[in-house]
Design a protein around this motif. Structure first.
Motif, PDB file in Angstrom:
ATOM      1  N   ASN A   1       0.837  -1.199   0.000  1.00  0.00           N
ATOM      2  CA  ASN A   1       0.000   0.000   0.000  1.00  0.00           C
ATOM      3  C   ASN A   1       0.873   1.251   0.000  1.00  0.00           C
ATOM      4  O   ASN A   1       0.657   2.182  -0.783  1.00  0.00           O
ATOM      5  CB  ASN A   1      -0.909  -0.029   1.233  1.00  0.00           C
ATOM      6  CG  ASN A   1      -1.874   1.117   1.236  1.00  0.00           C
ATOM      7  OD1 ASN A   1      -2.434   1.462   0.211  1.00  0.00           O
ATOM      8  ND2 ASN A   1      -2.053   1.731   2.384  1.00  0.00           N
ATOM      9  N   ALA A   2       1.870   1.248   0.889  1.00  0.00           N
ATOM     10  CA  ALA A   2       2.765   2.403   0.989  1.00  0.00           C
ATOM     11  C   ALA A   2       3.491   2.628  -0.325  1.00  0.00           C
ATOM     12  O   ALA A   2       3.597   3.761  -0.812  1.00  0.00           O
ATOM     13  CB  ALA A   2       3.772   2.181   2.115  1.00  0.00           C
ATOM     14  N   LEU A   3       3.975   1.539  -0.919  1.00  0.00           N
ATOM     15  CA  LEU A   3       4.687   1.644  -2.192  1.00  0.00           C
ATOM     16  C   LEU A   3       3.790   2.233  -3.261  1.00  0.00           C
ATOM     17  O   LEU A   3       4.165   3.157  -3.977  1.00  0.00           O
ATOM     18  CB  LEU A   3       5.191   0.256  -2.624  1.00  0.00           C
ATOM     19  CG  LEU A   3       5.978   0.220  -3.944  1.00  0.00           C
ATOM     20  CD1 LEU A   3       7.251   1.033  -3.826  1.00  0.00           C
ATOM     21  CD2 LEU A   3       6.313  -1.221  -4.332  1.00  0.00           C
ATOM     22  N   GLY A   4       2.571   1.686  -3.335  1.00  0.00           N
ATOM     23  CA  GLY A   4       1.627   2.169  -4.342  1.00  0.00           C
ATOM     24  C   GLY A   4       1.338   3.665  -4.168  1.00  0.00           C
ATOM     25  O   GLY A   4       1.368   4.438  -5.118  1.00  0.00           O
TER      26      GLY A   4
ATOM     27  N   GLY B   1      -6.557   7.630  -6.657  1.00  0.00           N
ATOM     28  CA  GLY B   1      -5.614   6.562  -6.959  1.00  0.00           C
ATOM     29  C   GLY B   1      -5.184   5.858  -5.686  1.00  0.00           C
ATOM     30  O   GLY B   1      -5.107   4.629  -5.610  1.00  0.00           O
ATOM     31  N   CYS B   2      -4.901   6.676  -4.668  1.00  0.00           N
ATOM     32  CA  CYS B   2      -4.467   6.104  -3.392  1.00  0.00           C
ATOM     33  C   CYS B   2      -5.562   5.243  -2.775  1.00  0.00           C
ATOM     34  O   CYS B   2      -5.287   4.172  -2.224  1.00  0.00           O
ATOM     35  CB  CYS B   2      -4.080   7.225  -2.416  1.00  0.00           C
ATOM     36  SG  CYS B   2      -2.707   8.235  -2.999  1.00  0.00           S
ATOM     37  N   LEU B   3      -6.790   5.710  -2.892  1.00  0.00           N
ATOM     38  CA  LEU B   3      -7.911   4.928  -2.343  1.00  0.00           C
ATOM     39  C   LEU B   3      -8.018   3.582  -3.038  1.00  0.00           C
ATOM     40  O   LEU B   3      -8.256   2.549  -2.401  1.00  0.00           O
ATOM     41  CB  LEU B   3      -9.227   5.695  -2.518  1.00  0.00           C
ATOM     42  CG  LEU B   3      -9.529   6.776  -1.477  1.00  0.00           C
ATOM     43  CD1 LEU B   3     -10.696   7.638  -1.922  1.00  0.00           C
ATOM     44  CD2 LEU B   3      -9.828   6.138  -0.129  1.00  0.00           C
TER      45      LEU B   3
ATOM     46  N   GLY C   1      -7.774  -0.022  -1.326  1.00  0.00           N
ATOM     47  CA  GLY C   1      -8.869  -0.977  -1.460  1.00  0.00           C
ATOM     48  C   GLY C   1      -8.344  -2.361  -1.815  1.00  0.00           C
ATOM     49  O   GLY C   1      -8.724  -3.371  -1.227  1.00  0.00           O
ATOM     50  N   VAL C   2      -7.441  -2.368  -2.783  1.00  0.00           N
ATOM     51  CA  VAL C   2      -6.883  -3.647  -3.229  1.00  0.00           C
ATOM     52  C   VAL C   2      -6.074  -4.326  -2.124  1.00  0.00           C
ATOM     53  O   VAL C   2      -6.245  -5.517  -1.842  1.00  0.00           O
ATOM     54  CB  VAL C   2      -5.996  -3.437  -4.486  1.00  0.00           C
ATOM     55  CG1 VAL C   2      -5.194  -4.680  -4.787  1.00  0.00           C
ATOM     56  CG2 VAL C   2      -6.864  -3.039  -5.673  1.00  0.00           C
ATOM     57  N   THR C   3      -5.208  -3.543  -1.500  1.00  0.00           N
ATOM     58  CA  THR C   3      -4.338  -4.159  -0.494  1.00  0.00           C
ATOM     59  C   THR C   3      -5.101  -4.593   0.755  1.00  0.00           C
ATOM     60  O   THR C   3      -4.646  -5.461   1.493  1.00  0.00           O
ATOM     61  CB  THR C   3      -3.194  -3.202  -0.074  1.00  0.00           C
ATOM     62  OG1 THR C   3      -3.751  -1.931   0.225  1.00  0.00           O
ATOM     63  CG2 THR C   3      -2.176  -3.069  -1.181  1.00  0.00           C
ATOM     64  N   CYS C   4      -6.241  -4.007   0.974  1.00  0.00           N
ATOM     65  CA  CYS C   4      -7.042  -4.450   2.108  1.00  0.00           C
ATOM     66  C   CYS C   4      -7.576  -5.870   1.900  1.00  0.00           C
ATOM     67  O   CYS C   4      -7.812  -6.592   2.863  1.00  0.00           O
ATOM     68  CB  CYS C   4      -8.250  -3.512   2.317  1.00  0.00           C
ATOM     69  SG  CYS C   4      -7.809  -2.017   3.187  1.00  0.00           S
TER      70      CYS C   4
END
Lengths: 234, 154, 237
Positions: C159-162, C178-180, C184-187
């Motif tokens: 998530n941090a990397l993204g 984009g961050c959201l 969402g994906v990493t969750c």
């Protein structure tokens, strides 16, 4: 007290934006004229120490532009600046004061004083969102002089101001030019005509004209139009 | 030299000239403010001669102002400030001895040996040649020694 | 008295002990070099609401884990942690997003320094939290410390990397979407990981290795973020 630019150059890939500019600037108001693309803003950013020259050096009293103490003697008003949301005028100034290394107590009195000088005393605790263009510009100048800078860089400071405010600004700038090196970058020839002690004209990254007010007079408008009049269609 | 050290040295010089601590401090602060109007903070160490010249001129201005005729009254009044210079027997001896030598020699000696300024800078501040500085320092030291010698013999 | 002794005495002539006025004057005018602590405090103050929310979330999670008996709690935690990360890391692009970057860059504390400080605050606090929670979770599950660190840390680090990659390249206010999306994906990743591990598609230690790799990439991305790219940031005109 002199700001020295020695063969300052900025090059991106194949394009030379600022081309070996060498000039020494002493206290007073220096007008920097030129069309968009002439390299004015790039030059100003280098003088502010936020952009590194590709070659050449910028120094002031023995300090290089990359020095923390150089930036300490500097005040900058960018052409367009933002603010963190919900900042009031006072909060904005206090934040900038902190970034400039001014301790909290002195900062408070300084900010209050400056807000008074730029006539924003009444709006100090209102959010910047509610400010008019002129008010925001005045706030910008207030933050630029917070640290009593010896070098003051103003990028298009009067753009978007009504004539009355423009006159007030001019007076303020002329006053600041007494003790500091004020570099005023603008499109508006009349601004510079009235208050600049020295005028530098830039084109394609070079200084094509360097003279003081007395040498210019009416010729300035003519010269400017001659050099830059045709660049609109570029 | 950091600002604190420099300030304190300048204060001592002004105190020597004016004999009034509060006035001396006024002058020191005024000196710095004037200096910083045309110089950057970083210069403060590099332009000591200029800094001291400002202070010296301010002290001289004070003497030219219409003052109490009776110098003694003035000294008494200025002693009224709630702050006393550090009283140390040794320094009192040297100060008394200094007070007995001519004013201009005293100034040079203090600048050289108390404030530790270079002869070049002293020459600039006082407005005489380096040669004259050396000569007068020598003269002043000799007189001083004689005075202190006299004290010690009492 | 010798001349030498006299000169020694002269050094002390007219000595005055520091006055209150002096202290006030020096405090006002003495320029000290910048202390990192000052900037830390400053930036922390301005991270305000976001950090407060993030802290609240973490405290909540802490309590839940503390009192929970289930071992699945680890996966839930892993899934929620990126949200906390989102709250904190979106603070990184503040300067550019709100147009304060030029002003900050020209101040005595340069923009790079400010960014570095923000990263330090975020990175440091994250590491502390991860380690603390991993210890806590050790008791609830029967996995090793490093394994837990890996399983919990991977979604967070991804998530941090993204977020960093987006913040570095996309400067508008809209980058938040984009961050959201990334968050969402990493969750949802923990759920996948749990499934994958339970049916032995991947071994936990593989995940730890992947975490190490992702961390290295994140560090690189952080350094690039701090350095900034002039030609991306400034459109010369």
């Amino acid at each position: 007290m002199e700001l020295l630019l020695d063969r300052v150059t900025k090059q991106y890939s194949n394009k030379i934006v600022v081309d070996r500019i060498t000039v020494g600037l002493k206290p007073g108001v220096i007008g920097l004229l030129g069309a968009n693309g002439a390299g004015k803003t790039t030059l100003m950013r280098m003088i502010c120490g936020i952009l590194k020259p590709s070659s050449g050096s910028i120094s002031f009293e023995g300090l290089d532009a990359s020095d923390e103490m150089y930036r300490d003697a500097l005040g900058y008003l960018p052409q367009d600046f933002g603010y963190y949301p919900n900042f009031t005028g006072m909060e904005f100034l206090m934040y900038m004061a902190a970034l400039k290394g001014i301790d909290k107590k002195s900062a408070k009195s300084k900010c209050k004083g400056l807000l008074k000088i730029v006539n924003l005393e009444d709006s100090a605790n209102k959010k910047i969102k509610t400010y008019s263009g002129g008010m925001k510009q005045r706030l910008g100048i207030a933050q630029a002089v917070l640290n009593d800078p010896k070098i003051l860089i103003l990028d298009e400071p009067t753009a978007g101001l009504d004539p009355k405010e423009r006159v007030r600004f001019r007076n303020l700038i002329a006053e600041l030019g007494k003790d500091a090196i004020v570099i005023l970058s603008t499109h508006i020839v009349s601004d510079v005509e009235h208050i600049a002690d020295r005028i530098l004209m830039m084109k394609d990254g070079n200084i094509i004209f360097d003279g003081n007010g007395a040498e210019i007079h009416e010729n300035l408008e003519e010269l400017y139009l001659k050099e830059f009049g045709g660049t609109d269609d570029e | 030299m950091d600002l604190k050290e420099q300030y304190e040295k300048l204060l001592r010089y002004c105190y020597m000239l004016t004999k009034d601590v509060n006035l001396a401090e006024d002058i020191v602060q005024e000196t710095y403010l004037r200096f910083w109007q045309s110089h950057t903070y970083k210069d403060t160490n590099k332009e000591l001669a200029y800094l001291y010249t400002i202070a010296r001129n301010l002290c001289m201005d004070e003497f030219r102002k219409p003052k109490l005729d009776d110098i003694e009254d003035y000294c008494e009044l200025s002693g009224e400030s709630e702050y006393e210079p550090e009283a140390r027997i040794d320094s009192l001896v040297i100060e008394e001895a200094l007070e007995q030598i001519p004013k201009d020699l005293r100034e040079l000696i203090v600048l050289r040996f108390t404030n530790e300024m270079s002869v070049t800078d002293i020459a600039k501040i006082v407005g005489i040649s380096r040669f004259a500085v050396h000569r007068r320092l020598k003269e002043g030291l000799m007189l001083l020694r004689r005075n202190i010698g006299g004290e010690a013999n009492d | 008295m010798t001349e030498k002794d006299m000169k020694e005495l002269l050094k002390d002539a007219y000595r005055i002990s520091p006055t209150k006025r002096e202290k006030v004057f020096l405090k006002k005018h003495e320029k000290r070099s910048m202390h990192i602590w000052d900037v830390l405090v400053l930036e922390f103050k301005y991270m305000g609401v976001r950090s407060a929310l993030s802290c609240a979330l973490l405290i909540f999670l802490f309590c839940v884990i503390l009192f929970s008996k289930k071992s699945e709690i680890m996966w839930y935690f892993s899934g929620i942690l990126p949200i906390s990360g989102l709250l904190l890391t979106t603070g990184l692009g503040r300067s550019e997003r709100y147009g304060m970057h030029e002003l900050e860059a020209a101040s005595r504390f340069s923009l790079r320094f400010i960014k570095a400080v923000r990263m330090f605050l975020l990175g440091g606090s994250t590491l502390v939290i991860l380690i603390a929670f991993s210890f806590l979770l050790q008791e609830k599950t029967n996995l090793g410390f490093l394994t837990i660190l890996g399983l919990v840390g991977l979604p967070y680090m991804l998530n941090a990397l993204g977020i960093l990659m987006i913040t570095r390249r996309w400067h508008e206010k809209e980058n938040i979407f984009g961050c959201l999306a990334i968050t969402g994906v990493t969750c949802m990743l923990p759920a996948l990981m749990e499934k994958a591990i339970s049916i032995h598609v991947i071994e936990p230690f593989v995940i730890v290795i992947i975490l190490a790799a992702i961390t290295a990439l994140t560090v690189r991305e952080s350094l690039l973020f701090i350095k900034g790219r002039e030609d991306v940031l400034w459109n010369f005109c």
